[in-house]
Write an enzyme that holds these catalytic residues in place. Structure first.
Site, PDB file in Angstrom:
ATOM      1  N   THR A   1       0.832  -1.207   0.000  1.00  0.00           N
ATOM      2  CA  THR A   1       0.000   0.000   0.000  1.00  0.00           C
ATOM      3  C   THR A   1       0.862   1.250   0.000  1.00  0.00           C
ATOM      4  OG1 THR A   1      -1.721  -1.197   1.211  1.00  0.00           O
ATOM      5  CG2 THR A   1      -1.894   1.198   1.155  1.00  0.00           C
TER       6      THR A   1
ATOM      7  N   ASP B   1      -4.410  -2.025  -7.805  1.00  0.00           N
ATOM      8  CA  ASP B   1      -4.028  -2.761  -6.593  1.00  0.00           C
ATOM      9  C   ASP B   1      -4.799  -4.083  -6.555  1.00  0.00           C
ATOM     10  OD1 ASP B   1      -2.768  -3.270  -4.212  1.00  0.00           O
ATOM     11  OD2 ASP B   1      -4.096  -2.006  -3.011  1.00  0.00           O
TER      12      ASP B   1
ATOM     13  N   GLN C   1      -1.933 -14.964  -3.124  1.00  0.00           N
ATOM     14  CA  GLN C   1      -3.123 -14.576  -2.367  1.00  0.00           C
ATOM     15  C   GLN C   1      -4.358 -14.511  -3.258  1.00  0.00           C
ATOM     16  OE1 GLN C   1      -2.501 -11.612   0.954  1.00  0.00           O
ATOM     17  NE2 GLN C   1      -0.571 -11.246  -0.109  1.00  0.00           N
TER      18      GLN C   1
END
Length: 685
Positions: free
Chosen positions: A29, A216, A247
């Site tokens: 982030t 993202d 993920q």
């Protein structure tokens, strides 16, 4: 945030496609926000940057962090949003290019779409009942894969009755939405792409505006979203995506891990940067996570999490006699940590594969007085009482068919099914909307006096709401006045009868809506267009944003729901075959636990889900399983999850929390032998 070498490469990359492979806890982030801030500092105008992610909450946090780095003035015009929010913006600005009457349209949530599909199936099937949700899911997956009705029909398994009925229903469902000037959530991505494919000049407008694209959580994109990015970035190729294929856990809702695995094929000349230094978890936790991934047999980008913190406690492998004993251990250990180790309740999480596993744990936490909160329940925006209020607001602003039908006779005002049928027939015969038919209710044949007065009463309510909106009354005031006019609290209490808790829960949902309105009022008053935008934004909220505000409570959530979160202490429960990996990924016809096999892709997604669960822990990790669980009232032996066998013994501290149970000692010994045999076979295999 001081950048390491890999992070600096990602932030300072200049032009052309960039793939940032960001391992769990690697500071992605910060990299994304610093990259945007650097573009602004280099003189790129904020209007030229489009950053997309998957929740409104994440988008808001990203925008705020960029503003802190670059300054609010430099950020003016910056677009940071979800894919669906961006698609909505495209559709809103290009409504006339889409041929929409009046340039307006509605967004249908899942409940609305189910109503449309129910009507389609009623006219499509010949008496056979199909599960609405299953058909709607297939349509959604088709759209996520960017398959139109014709392409979907050509790809189906003709021996699958659900594939066949979906192939029949899909085009009719789309026609019904078109007739209603409505889009479902998936259309918010698909329809802009189809428009761009048809109208090159429209695409060029959007390409010219956004010269830098940043995405993202790229591993969560589907094929429709990939096509959106390919069209938008085909000319300038300034596309930076950040994600982690390890993920990728959302295939069940259409995400395609191949998007990140094949990024270099889709965008030639890609530079790849790997973020592997982990700033979240202890060395012990990361060693277990790396071991689980190292055993993968699926395609993945090679990367290994590198610890930056201390060694930490060993990972605890906890074996309980049954599910109840597992729950008792979790509650007792959480209580002990809070009492003896100064761990706050908010620093503890219990993760499970299925919401069905939460019940026993909730009961034990409650018994010990441990405060907790459960994440991952139904969205508040899907609750009937909230949708009813929103339907009134929508009908007052843009009286579309669905909003009018939903709000017309709630609370009851004497307009039953027969009266509604007469009103609809009158509307059809005179080419009117249902709302216009209500205004002409006096001319509708055979409409009774009670129904006629109900129509007048309904129109008075809408007129009052519209007047307040036109006068720019505060949002919360408009809604509160509507609730009073409808006497909705009394109606909810009447429907709940003696169930006071149910009435309180339903009114709490309405009260939540009021709080959201009050927060919106802090940004200033709204005109009619502002209201349209506000109501649409309510529809685009994701599950995580509907969760309760952070509080001093232990968090209970699914492994899927935990993604993006982190905790000092994590308990992962139910680590047995059939739960993790889930039975849906296994061939349940095979009884030998060692022979259970599923699709490699499905099993590997379960492995990735386990990895996500492990990497939520900062300091302490408990991996819990049971020798037996109750199934339909009988104790059934359980085998440990195959994923546990990948973790070396030296990383584990084994804990046995056996307790006297109702089950026989023979069952316990049998379960122990299964555990020992399976661990041995899995390790040797």
């Amino acid at each position: 945030m001081r950048l390491n070498a890999a992070q600096r490469q990602a932030v300072e990359h200049d032009l052309g496609p960039l793939l940032v492979l960001a391992g769990a806890g690697s500071g992605k982030t910060g990299v994304v926000t610093k990259r945007i801030a650097r573009l602004l500092e280099r003189g790129v105008h904020a209007n030229a940057i489009l950053a997309m992610t998957f929740t409104n909450k994440a988008a808001q946090e990203m925008q705020e962090r960029v503003a802190r780095l670059a300054g609010a003035r430099a950020c003016k015009g910056l677009t940071v949003c979800t894919f669906h929010r961006f698609g909505l913006d495209v559709l809103s600005r290009e409504a006339r290019s889409l041929g929409l009457r009046g340039g307006r349209f509605a967004i249908y949530d899942r409940g609305d779409c189910s109503a449309v599909l129910r009507d389609v199936l009623r006219r499509t099937t010949t008496g056979k009942n199909f599960d609405l949700g299953a058909v709607l899911n297939r349509i959604s997956l088709a759209k996520n894969a960017f398959l139109d009705p014709e392409s979907y029909a050509a790809s189906i398994n003709e021996e699958d009755p659900y594939d066949e009925i979906t192939a029949l229903a899909y085009p009719r469902y789309q026609d019904a939405l078109k007739g209603l000037q409505a889009f479902d959530f998936d259309d918010l991505v698909c329809e802009p792409v189809r428009l761009w494919r048809r109208r090159a000049e429209v695409l060029e407008r959007w390409r010219m505006r956004f010269r830098y694209l940043i995405v993202d959580e790229y591993q969560d994109t589907n094929l429709a979203q990939l096509e959106m990015l390919r069209l938008l970035g085909a000319e300038h190729k300034n596309l930076c995506v950040v994600g982690d294929d390890d993920q990728a856990i959302y295939a069940w809702r259409g995400a395609d891990v191949r998007n990140i695995l094949d990024f270099e094929k889709h965008f030639s000349g890609t530079r790849v940067v790997r973020l592997e230094r982990n700033y979240r978890s202890s060395e012990a936790v990361l060693a277990a996570a790396n071991a689980v991934l190292a055993a993968s047999s699926g395609r993945r980008h090679a990367k290994t999490l590198i610890p930056t913190r201390g060694a930490g406690d060993k990972v605890k492998l906890v074996t309980a006699d049954d599910g109840a004993a597992e729950a008792r251990f979790v509650a007792a250990e959480a209580h002990r940590l809070m009492e003896k180790s100064a761990v706050r309740a908010s620093e503890i999480a219990v993760l499970y594969r299925s919401n069905l596993q939460a019940g026993e744990i909730e009961a034990e936490l409650k018994a010990r007085g441990v405060p907790y909160q459960v994440f991952g329940g139904s969205q508040i925006w899907e609750r009937k009482e909230v949708k009813d209020v929103l339907a009134y607001l929508e009908a007052a602003i843009d009286p579309g068919e669905l909003a009018v039908r939903r709000s017309l006779n709630y609370p009851p005002r004497g307009i039953g099914d027969a009266a509604l049928a007469r009103l609809s027939a009158h509307a059809d015969a005179h080419d009117l909307s249902l709302y216009r038919a209500l205004e002409r209710a006096h001319a509708v044949a055979d409409l009774g006096g009670v129904a006629l007065e109900g129509c007048r009463s309904y129109l008075r309510v809408l007129h009052e709401v519209k007047q307040r909106i036109d006068s720019r009354a505060p949002c919360a005031e408009v809604v509160r006045t509507l609730l009073d006019t409808l006497d909705l609290k009394r109606q909810i209490q009447s429907e709940a009868g003696s169930n006071l808790k149910a009435a309180a829960r339903r009114w709490a949902n309405v009260d939540h809506l009021l709080r959201v309105c009050a927060r919106r009022d802090e940004k200033g008053v709204m005109d009619v267009d502002g209201w349209r935008h506000f109501l649409r934004m309510l529809l685009l909220r994701e599950d995580a944003e509907d969760a309760s505000e952070a509080s001093e409570r232990v968090t209970l959530t699914t492994m899927h729901g935990a993604k993006g979160l982190e905790f000092r202490v994590v308990f992962v429960v139910g680590l047995e075959e059939g739960l993790m990996p889930h039975a849906r990924t296994l061939d349940e016809r095979v009884t030998d636990a060692q022979a259970l096999s599923g699709s490699i892709d499905e099993i590997e997604q379960e492995r990735r889900l386990f990895y996500v669960a492990i990497t939520r822990a900062r300091e302490q990790l408990y991996l819990c399983m049971a020798r037996a669980r109750l199934l339909r009232g009988k104790a059934v032996k359980r085998a440990p999850s195959r994923f546990l066998a990948a973790i070396p013994d030296e990383l584990l501290e084994r804990m046995d929390v056996s307790e006297p149970l109702a089950q026989s000692e023979d069952l316990k010994r049998g379960a122990d032998s299964v555990l020992a045999a399976l661990f041995g076979n899995l390790r040797s295999g």
